[in-house]
Design a protein around this motif. Structure first.
Motif, PDB file in Angstrom:
ATOM      1  N   PHE A 174       0.842  -1.197   0.000  1.00 55.73           N
ATOM      2  CA  PHE A 174       0.000   0.000   0.000  1.00 55.73           C
ATOM      3  C   PHE A 174       0.871   1.239   0.000  1.00 55.73           C
ATOM      4  O   PHE A 174       1.769   1.375   0.825  1.00 55.73           O
ATOM      5  CB  PHE A 174      -0.890   0.052   1.250  1.00 55.73           C
ATOM      6  CG  PHE A 174      -1.902  -1.037   1.329  1.00 55.73           C
ATOM      7  CD1 PHE A 174      -3.129  -0.892   0.701  1.00 55.73           C
ATOM      8  CD2 PHE A 174      -1.637  -2.202   2.018  1.00 55.73           C
ATOM      9  CE1 PHE A 174      -4.077  -1.897   0.769  1.00 55.73           C
ATOM     10  CE2 PHE A 174      -2.574  -3.210   2.091  1.00 55.73           C
ATOM     11  CZ  PHE A 174      -3.794  -3.062   1.466  1.00 55.73           C
ATOM     12  N   ARG A 175       0.585   2.178  -0.900  1.00 57.64           N
ATOM     13  CA  ARG A 175       1.165   3.513  -0.850  1.00 57.64           C
ATOM     14  C   ARG A 175       0.116   4.374  -0.159  1.00 57.64           C
ATOM     15  O   ARG A 175      -1.011   4.497  -0.640  1.00 57.64           O
ATOM     16  CB  ARG A 175       1.464   4.027  -2.242  1.00 57.64           C
ATOM     17  CG  ARG A 175       1.825   5.501  -2.379  1.00 57.64           C
ATOM     18  CD  ARG A 175       3.150   5.949  -1.770  1.00 57.64           C
ATOM     19  NE  ARG A 175       4.313   5.189  -2.056  1.00 57.64           N
ATOM     20  CZ  ARG A 175       5.219   5.442  -3.015  1.00 57.64           C
ATOM     21  NH1 ARG A 175       5.055   6.467  -3.808  1.00 57.64           N
ATOM     22  NH2 ARG A 175       6.274   4.680  -3.145  1.00 57.64           N
ATOM     23  N   VAL A 176       0.462   4.953   0.973  1.00 57.35           N
ATOM     24  CA  VAL A 176      -0.481   5.733   1.768  1.00 57.35           C
ATOM     25  C   VAL A 176      -0.027   7.182   1.787  1.00 57.35           C
ATOM     26  O   VAL A 176       1.136   7.472   2.085  1.00 57.35           O
ATOM     27  CB  VAL A 176      -0.569   5.183   3.212  1.00 57.35           C
ATOM     28  CG1 VAL A 176      -1.526   6.022   4.044  1.00 57.35           C
ATOM     29  CG2 VAL A 176      -1.000   3.719   3.207  1.00 57.35           C
ATOM     30  N   HIS A 177      -0.926   8.092   1.444  1.00 58.68           N
ATOM     31  CA  HIS A 177      -0.659   9.526   1.561  1.00 58.68           C
ATOM     32  C   HIS A 177      -1.198  10.007   2.904  1.00 58.68           C
ATOM     33  O   HIS A 177      -2.357   9.745   3.236  1.00 58.68           O
ATOM     34  CB  HIS A 177      -1.320  10.305   0.434  1.00 58.68           C
ATOM     35  CG  HIS A 177      -0.617  10.166  -0.868  1.00 58.68           C
ATOM     36  ND1 HIS A 177      -1.023  10.824  -1.993  1.00 58.68           N
ATOM     37  CD2 HIS A 177       0.476   9.460  -1.233  1.00 58.68           C
ATOM     38  CE1 HIS A 177      -0.209  10.531  -2.996  1.00 58.68           C
ATOM     39  NE2 HIS A 177       0.694   9.693  -2.553  1.00 58.68           N
ATOM     40  N   VAL A 178      -0.363  10.685   3.641  1.00 53.43           N
ATOM     41  CA  VAL A 178      -0.730  11.209   4.952  1.00 53.43           C
ATOM     42  C   VAL A 178      -0.472  12.709   4.955  1.00 53.43           C
ATOM     43  O   VAL A 178       0.643  13.141   4.636  1.00 53.43           O
ATOM     44  CB  VAL A 178       0.080  10.528   6.082  1.00 53.43           C
ATOM     45  CG1 VAL A 178      -0.284  11.111   7.431  1.00 53.43           C
ATOM     46  CG2 VAL A 178      -0.148   9.020   6.067  1.00 53.43           C
TER      47      VAL A 178
END
Length: 127
Positions: A68-72
């Motif tokens: 998973f690539r997660v943007h925070v």
């Protein structure tokens, strides 16, 4: 199935000191919002996150995993405070993820809120 962003942030005293500990949904809500969007009029600072990309790793030996690539995004009305929050959030998430980079350090022209955004990579085993 998805990375436990909320859990990791709630486990960090440095993060909860800034965005609430979630001890009470009315008086002390944890201000972490999924889908990259926060409710109108939310108390600042707060964190938003989303999963814009992912991949599946299937192997013959059963060591299957999901990437998973997660943007925070960290949001605040103050420049110093958003930097404090970003530092705490990065430390909390790097327990289980790799910080792949920064994609935002800006001030929203309409809301005047400061934002620092990261991309984190999570690899979760499906065992």
């Amino acid at each position: 199935m998805l990375p436990k962003i909320q859990h990791l942030l709630k486990a960090s005293p440095a993060v909860t000191a800034l965005i609430g500990a979630g001890t009470d949904p009315i008086t002390d809500p944890v201000r972490v919002y999924r889908h990259g969007d926060a409710p109108q009029g939310v108390v600042r600072p707060y964190v938003t996150w989303s999963v814009p990309a992912g991949d599946v790793e299937n192997t013959f030996d059963g060591a299957d995993a999901d990437f998973f690539r997660v943007h925070v995004d960290c949001w605040s009305d103050g420049d110093v405070e958003v930097e404090q929050l970003a530092k705490a959030v990065r430390a909390a998430l790097e327990v289980e993820a790799y910080c792949a980079g920064y994609y935002a350090d800006e001030r929203n022209l309409e809301t005047k809120r400061y934002r620092i955004g990261f991309a984190f990579d999570f690899i979760l085993s499906r065992e």
